[in-house]
Design a protein around this motif. Structure first.
Motif, PDB file in Angstrom:
ATOM      1  N   LYS A 191      42.242  34.054  31.342  1.00 49.11           N
ATOM      2  CA  LYS A 191      43.146  32.743  31.985  1.00 49.11           C
ATOM      3  C   LYS A 191      44.359  33.058  30.744  1.00 49.11           C
ATOM      4  O   LYS A 191      44.785  32.509  31.607  1.00 49.11           O
ATOM      5  CB  LYS A 191      42.370  31.842  31.247  1.00 49.11           C
ATOM      6  N   ALA A 194      43.575  31.557  38.966  1.00 55.10           N
ATOM      7  CA  ALA A 194      42.969  32.218  39.184  1.00 55.10           C
ATOM      8  C   ALA A 194      43.967  33.073  40.526  1.00 55.10           C
ATOM      9  O   ALA A 194      43.099  34.482  40.186  1.00 55.10           O
ATOM     10  CB  ALA A 194      42.203  31.516  40.080  1.00 55.10           C
ATOM     11  N   ASN A 202      43.426  36.979  40.007  1.00 51.02           N
ATOM     12  CA  ASN A 202      42.190  38.325  40.941  1.00 51.02           C
ATOM     13  C   ASN A 202      44.264  38.553  42.197  1.00 51.02           C
ATOM     14  O   ASN A 202      42.920  40.449  41.632  1.00 51.02           O
ATOM     15  CB  ASN A 202      42.396  37.305  42.449  1.00 51.02           C
TER      16      ASN A 202
END
Length: 118
Positions: free
Chosen positions: A49, A54, A58
Protein backbone atom coordinates in the motif's frame (compact mmCIF):
# COMPACT_ATOMS: atom_id res chain seq x y z
CA UNK A 1 -1.17 -15.60 -16.20
CA UNK A 2 -2.56 -19.06 -15.83
CA UNK A 3 -3.51 -20.30 -12.40
CA UNK A 4 -0.68 -22.85 -12.36
CA UNK A 5 1.83 -20.03 -13.01
CA UNK A 6 0.84 -18.05 -9.91
CA UNK A 7 2.05 -18.17 -6.34
CA UNK A 8 -0.84 -17.34 -4.02
CA UNK A 9 -0.29 -19.19 -0.74
CA UNK A 10 1.56 -17.50 2.10
CA UNK A 11 3.55 -20.68 2.79
CA UNK A 12 4.83 -20.67 -0.82
CA UNK A 13 5.85 -17.01 -0.49
CA UNK A 14 7.62 -17.70 2.82
CA UNK A 15 9.42 -20.70 1.34
CA UNK A 16 10.82 -18.57 -1.51
CA UNK A 17 11.80 -15.76 0.89
CA UNK A 18 13.59 -18.12 3.31
CA UNK A 19 15.29 -20.48 0.85
CA UNK A 20 15.65 -18.42 -2.32
CA UNK A 21 18.13 -15.86 -3.57
CA UNK A 22 17.35 -12.22 -4.27
CA UNK A 23 18.53 -9.43 -6.51
CA UNK A 24 17.30 -5.84 -6.67
CA UNK A 25 17.43 -2.60 -8.56
CA UNK A 26 15.86 0.72 -7.60
CA UNK A 27 12.33 -0.24 -8.70
CA UNK A 28 12.00 -3.98 -8.03
CA UNK A 29 13.29 -6.85 -5.91
CA UNK A 30 13.19 -10.36 -7.33
CA UNK A 31 13.42 -13.53 -5.23
CA UNK A 32 14.11 -16.84 -6.97
CA UNK A 33 13.90 -20.43 -5.79
CA UNK A 34 14.62 -23.59 -7.80
CA UNK A 35 11.69 -25.99 -8.15
CA UNK A 36 13.22 -28.85 -10.17
CA UNK A 37 9.99 -30.89 -10.22
CA UNK A 38 8.04 -28.06 -11.94
CA UNK A 39 7.83 -27.81 -15.74
CA UNK A 40 7.01 -24.10 -15.78
CA UNK A 41 7.91 -21.08 -13.69
CA UNK A 42 5.54 -19.50 -11.18
CA UNK A 43 5.39 -15.86 -10.17
CA UNK A 44 4.12 -14.09 -7.09
CA UNK A 45 3.63 -10.34 -6.88
CA UNK A 46 3.89 -8.11 -3.86
CA UNK A 47 2.85 -4.49 -4.27
CA UNK A 48 2.38 -2.81 -0.90
CA UNK A 49 0.00 0.00 0.00
CA UNK A 50 3.04 2.27 0.26
CA UNK A 51 3.15 2.24 -3.55
CA UNK A 52 -0.23 3.96 -3.87
CA UNK A 53 -3.94 3.40 -3.96
CA UNK A 54 -5.54 0.28 -5.45
CA UNK A 55 -5.67 1.65 -8.99
CA UNK A 56 -1.91 2.29 -9.05
CA UNK A 57 -1.07 -1.04 -7.35
CA UNK A 58 -3.19 -2.99 -9.81
CA UNK A 59 -1.65 -1.14 -12.75
CA UNK A 60 1.87 -2.02 -11.56
CA UNK A 61 0.84 -5.67 -11.17
CA UNK A 62 -0.65 -5.72 -14.68
CA UNK A 63 2.58 -4.28 -16.10
CA UNK A 64 4.70 -6.92 -14.33
CA UNK A 65 2.45 -9.76 -15.47
CA UNK A 66 2.55 -8.49 -19.06
CA UNK A 67 6.37 -8.41 -19.06
CA UNK A 68 6.47 -12.02 -17.83
CA UNK A 69 3.90 -13.01 -20.46
CA UNK A 70 5.93 -11.40 -23.26
CA UNK A 71 9.24 -12.87 -22.03
CA UNK A 72 7.80 -16.28 -21.10
CA UNK A 73 9.77 -18.23 -23.72
CA UNK A 74 13.09 -16.70 -22.54
CA UNK A 75 12.67 -17.20 -18.79
CA UNK A 76 14.06 -20.28 -17.09
CA UNK A 77 11.39 -22.82 -16.18
CA UNK A 78 11.37 -24.80 -12.96
CA UNK A 79 11.70 -21.78 -10.69
CA UNK A 80 9.50 -19.69 -8.43
CA UNK A 81 9.85 -15.92 -8.75
CA UNK A 82 8.52 -13.28 -6.39
CA UNK A 83 8.59 -9.69 -7.57
CA UNK A 84 8.33 -6.92 -4.99
CA UNK A 85 7.62 -3.45 -6.34
CA UNK A 86 9.34 -0.49 -4.72
CA UNK A 87 7.99 3.05 -4.56
CA UNK A 88 9.54 4.38 -7.81
CA UNK A 89 7.57 1.75 -9.76
CA UNK A 90 4.36 3.74 -9.16
CA UNK A 91 5.45 6.57 -11.47
CA UNK A 92 6.66 4.31 -14.29
CA UNK A 93 4.90 3.57 -17.55
CA UNK A 94 4.85 0.09 -19.09
CA UNK A 95 8.02 0.53 -21.15
CA UNK A 96 10.00 1.74 -18.13
CA UNK A 97 8.74 -1.22 -16.07
CA UNK A 98 9.74 -3.61 -18.85
CA UNK A 99 13.20 -2.07 -19.18
CA UNK A 100 13.75 -2.27 -15.41
CA UNK A 101 12.60 -5.89 -15.19
CA UNK A 102 14.69 -6.93 -18.20
CA UNK A 103 17.68 -5.36 -16.48
CA UNK A 104 16.95 -7.52 -13.42
CA UNK A 105 16.49 -10.62 -15.59
CA UNK A 106 19.92 -10.11 -17.14
CA UNK A 107 21.46 -9.35 -13.74
CA UNK A 108 20.05 -12.55 -12.22
CA UNK A 109 20.75 -14.65 -15.34
CA UNK A 110 17.22 -16.06 -15.53
CA UNK A 111 17.11 -15.87 -19.30
CA UNK A 112 17.42 -19.28 -21.03
CA UNK A 113 19.19 -17.62 -23.91
CA UNK A 114 20.16 -14.04 -24.62
CA UNK A 115 16.99 -12.30 -25.80
CA UNK A 116 17.18 -9.58 -28.39
CA UNK A 117 16.38 -6.06 -27.20
CA UNK A 118 13.33 -4.56 -28.81
Amino acid sequence: MRKRNRIKKNEDFQNVFKNGTSMANRQFVIYMLDQPNEKEFRIGLSVSKKIGKAVIRNQVKRYIRQVFLEEKQNILAGKDYIIIARKPAAEMNYHEVKKSLLHLFRKTKIYQKQAKES
